[in-house]
Design a protein around this motif. Structure first.
Motif, mmCIF file in Angstrom:
data_model
loop_
_atom_site.group_PDB
_atom_site.id
_atom_site.type_symbol
_atom_site.label_atom_id
_atom_site.label_comp_id
_atom_site.label_asym_id
_atom_site.label_seq_id
_atom_site.Cartn_x
_atom_site.Cartn_y
_atom_site.Cartn_z
ATOM 1 N N LEU A 158 8.207 7.312 1.031
ATOM 2 C CA LEU A 158 7.073 6.426 1.319
ATOM 3 C C LEU A 158 7.104 5.198 0.418
ATOM 4 N N ALA A 159 7.386 5.411 -0.868
ATOM 5 C CA ALA A 159 7.456 4.291 -1.808
ATOM 6 C C ALA A 159 8.593 3.339 -1.441
ATOM 7 N N LEU A 160 9.765 3.886 -1.104
ATOM 8 C CA LEU A 160 10.913 3.056 -0.756
ATOM 9 C C LEU A 160 10.715 2.362 0.590
ATOM 10 N N MET A 161 10.045 3.046 1.533
ATOM 11 C CA MET A 161 9.721 2.410 2.802
ATOM 12 C C MET A 161 8.785 1.221 2.572
ATOM 13 N N GLY A 162 7.769 1.407 1.722
ATOM 14 C CA GLY A 162 6.873 0.308 1.392
ATOM 15 C C GLY A 162 7.601 -0.844 0.741
ATOM 16 N N PHE A 163 8.526 -0.521 -0.174
ATOM 17 C CA PHE A 163 9.314 -1.535 -0.848
ATOM 18 C C PHE A 163 10.116 -2.354 0.164
ATOM 19 N N ILE B 174 15.126 3.581 7.922
ATOM 20 C CA ILE B 174 15.814 4.748 7.354
ATOM 21 C C ILE B 174 14.853 5.602 6.537
ATOM 22 N N PHE B 175 14.084 4.942 5.653
ATOM 23 C CA PHE B 175 13.165 5.708 4.795
ATOM 24 C C PHE B 175 12.002 6.282 5.608
ATOM 25 N N ALA B 176 11.637 5.621 6.713
ATOM 26 C CA ALA B 176 10.604 6.174 7.589
ATOM 27 C C ALA B 176 11.081 7.474 8.232
ATOM 28 N N LEU B 177 12.353 7.524 8.622
ATOM 29 C CA LEU B 177 12.912 8.753 9.183
ATOM 30 C C LEU B 177 12.930 9.874 8.144
ATOM 31 N N VAL B 178 13.294 9.523 6.915
ATOM 32 C CA VAL B 178 13.293 10.525 5.836
ATOM 33 C C VAL B 178 11.878 11.047 5.608
ATOM 34 N N TYR B 179 10.905 10.133 5.616
ATOM 35 C CA TYR B 179 9.512 10.522 5.406
ATOM 36 C C TYR B 179 9.013 11.443 6.525
ATOM 37 N N CYS B 180 9.387 11.146 7.756
ATOM 38 C CA CYS B 180 8.888 11.921 8.897
ATOM 39 C C CYS B 180 9.509 13.318 8.967
ATOM 40 N N PHE B 181 10.786 13.424 8.607
ATOM 41 C CA PHE B 181 11.483 14.696 8.818
ATOM 42 C C PHE B 181 11.616 15.554 7.560
ATOM 43 N N SER B 182 11.292 14.990 6.405
ATOM 44 C CA SER B 182 11.377 15.781 5.182
ATOM 45 C C SER B 182 10.152 16.684 5.034
ATOM 46 N N ARG B 183 10.359 17.860 4.455
ATOM 47 C CA ARG B 183 9.258 18.806 4.265
ATOM 48 C C ARG B 183 8.829 18.914 2.802
ATOM 49 N N LYS B 184 9.595 18.329 1.917
ATOM 50 C CA LYS B 184 9.262 18.381 0.492
ATOM 51 C C LYS B 184 8.346 17.206 0.147
ATOM 52 N N ASP B 185 7.258 17.503 -0.524
ATOM 53 C CA ASP B 185 6.294 16.451 -0.869
ATOM 54 C C ASP B 185 6.914 15.381 -1.755
ATOM 55 N N ARG B 186 7.730 15.803 -2.700
ATOM 56 C CA ARG B 186 8.326 14.843 -3.614
ATOM 57 C C ARG B 186 9.246 13.869 -2.861
ATOM 58 N N THR B 187 10.051 14.420 -1.928
ATOM 59 C CA THR B 187 10.945 13.574 -1.138
ATOM 60 C C THR B 187 10.153 12.639 -0.240
ATOM 61 N N ARG B 188 9.074 13.145 0.357
ATOM 62 C CA ARG B 188 8.235 12.330 1.232
ATOM 63 C C ARG B 188 7.575 11.190 0.459
ATOM 64 N N ASN B 189 7.088 11.486 -0.739
ATOM 65 C CA ASN B 189 6.447 10.444 -1.550
ATOM 66 C C ASN B 189 7.455 9.380 -1.978
ATOM 67 N N LEU B 190 8.667 9.826 -2.336
ATOM 68 C CA LEU B 190 9.706 8.868 -2.710
ATOM 69 C C LEU B 190 10.091 8.009 -1.518
ATOM 70 N N GLU C 93 0.827 -1.206 0.000
ATOM 71 C CA GLU C 93 0.000 0.000 0.000
ATOM 72 C C GLU C 93 0.860 1.255 0.000
ATOM 73 N N PHE C 94 1.897 1.285 0.850
ATOM 74 C CA PHE C 94 2.809 2.432 0.900
ATOM 75 C C PHE C 94 3.517 2.620 -0.439
ATOM 76 N N MET C 95 3.990 1.505 -1.013
ATOM 77 C CA MET C 95 4.717 1.583 -2.264
ATOM 78 C C MET C 95 3.826 2.110 -3.384
ATOM 79 N N GLU C 96 2.611 1.577 -3.466
ATOM 80 C CA GLU C 96 1.672 2.011 -4.494
ATOM 81 C C GLU C 96 1.277 3.474 -4.303
ATOM 82 N N THR C 97 1.001 3.868 -3.048
ATOM 83 C CA THR C 97 0.600 5.254 -2.770
ATOM 84 C C THR C 97 1.718 6.226 -3.104
ATOM 85 N N GLY C 98 2.934 5.892 -2.689
ATOM 86 C CA GLY C 98 4.062 6.777 -2.948
ATOM 87 C C GLY C 98 4.359 6.934 -4.419
#
Length: 314
Positions: A138-143, A120-136, A25-30
């Motif tokens: 999220l996809a990598l965290m799901g993967f 690691i990718f969860a930390l990037v998702y939580c602390f990043s403020r750019k939508d594009r970085t957060r979506n990427l 779900e995370f991978m598909e959403t991201g």
């Protein structure tokens, strides 16, 4: 020593399945948040002919990793008059090809590292403020979670090998005859229809195979049925749409059913070829016949033997 059913089986299997599905779900959403609008515009722009539709269906589904989302998107574009029926059918025909990339990646032996990279990718998702970085992220965290969930399921399923009652039921799923293949395909189709994800069904089957519980020949029979289960989503999506949108959904259903019939006709010759390939890739050789019990067939080609080096031969 007997396994604790709750601690050693239920907890890792249910938890692993949940993490696996959440990862999908995370991978598909991201991925869809990153590219689905561009993919929709690109699809509407280039899929003007059946030949271009074939290419678009394969490439876009490979990117967004969801044949269901691709089919629903195509039905919507047909309903809006953006895509012709012929082009839409060619897109849907090749949507299944694109999803094979994801199934191939899931087979990589990266299970224990999944939790590490997921963190690691969860930390990037939580602390990043750019939508594009957060979506990427999220996809990598799901993967990553897909691999970790599959690894948990595999570990939780291994104790089942020491439970005769469970093994007797699984051995009843005998794909050495056409009736058994049909039963396996129907079970997989029902599971896929309920969870709306053929990748999840394949993941469950791969977990059973990696645990040494399910022969890979039976796993192939399950994979055949997974494609049938995905047709329910496109049919539901087209219920209140135009005639051409309904025809697109019906074409998706018909194509998958025809594909299953073709694969069923070629199932046993293909199994013989694959079994021969598995045999020649190992020092020892053991012949295969339809009379052989499934548990004595070749093990999953990508799964190392859990007992001894000779047990991985055909």
């Amino acid at each position: 020593m007997d396994a604790d059913i709750f601690k050693d089986i239920l907890v890792p299997v249910v938890g692993g399945l949940g993490i696996f599905l959440l990862g999908l779900e995370f991978m598909e959403t991201g991925i869809q948040a990153l590219s689905v609008n561009k993919m929709r515009q690109w699809l509407a722009k280039i899929a003007g002919t059946p030949a271009k539709g074939v290419m678009a269906g394969t490439v876009i589904t490979g990117i967004i990793q969801s044949s269901t989302a691709m089919t629903v998107m195509t039905v919507g574009l047909v309903n809006a008059g953006v895509l012709s029926l012929r082009s839409a059918i060619s897109v849907i025909m090749c949507a299944n090809i694109g999803t094979t990339l994801g199934n191939g990646l899931i087979a990589l032996p990266l299970g224990p590292l999944g939790l590490f990279f997921g963190g690691i990718f969860a930390l990037v998702y939580c602390f990043s403020r750019k939508d594009r970085t957060r979506n990427l992220a999220l996809a990598l965290m799901g993967f990553s979670l897909v691999f970790y969930g599959l690894n948990l399921m595999t570990g939780g399923l291994k104790p089942l090998k020491n439970m005769p009652a469970v093994m007797n039921v699984l051995e009843g799923l005998d794909s050495s005859n056409i009736g058994g293949v049909l039963v396996c395909a129907l079970i997989a189709a029902l599971i896929t229809a309920m969870i709306h994800s053929s990748s999840a069904t394949i993941g469950i089957v791969m977990g059973l195979g990696a645990s040494g519980i399910l022969p890979w020949q039976t796993g192939i029979a399950f994979a055949i049925g997974a494609d049938l289960g995905t047709t329910i989503t496109s049919w539901i999506a087209s219920l209140n749409l135009s005639k051409n949108a309904k025809r697109t959904a019906y074409a998706h259903i018909a194509f998958n059913f025809i594909g299953v019939l073709v694969v069923l006709a070629l199932f046993f010759p293909a199994i013989r070829v694959l079994s021969w390939g598995c045999s020649t890739s190992t020092p020892a050789h053991r012949s295969w016949s339809t009379a052989t019990r499934p548990t004595r067939w070749c093990r999953w080609p990508w799964v190392p033997s859990a007992s001894s080096s000779t047990s991985s031969t055909c």
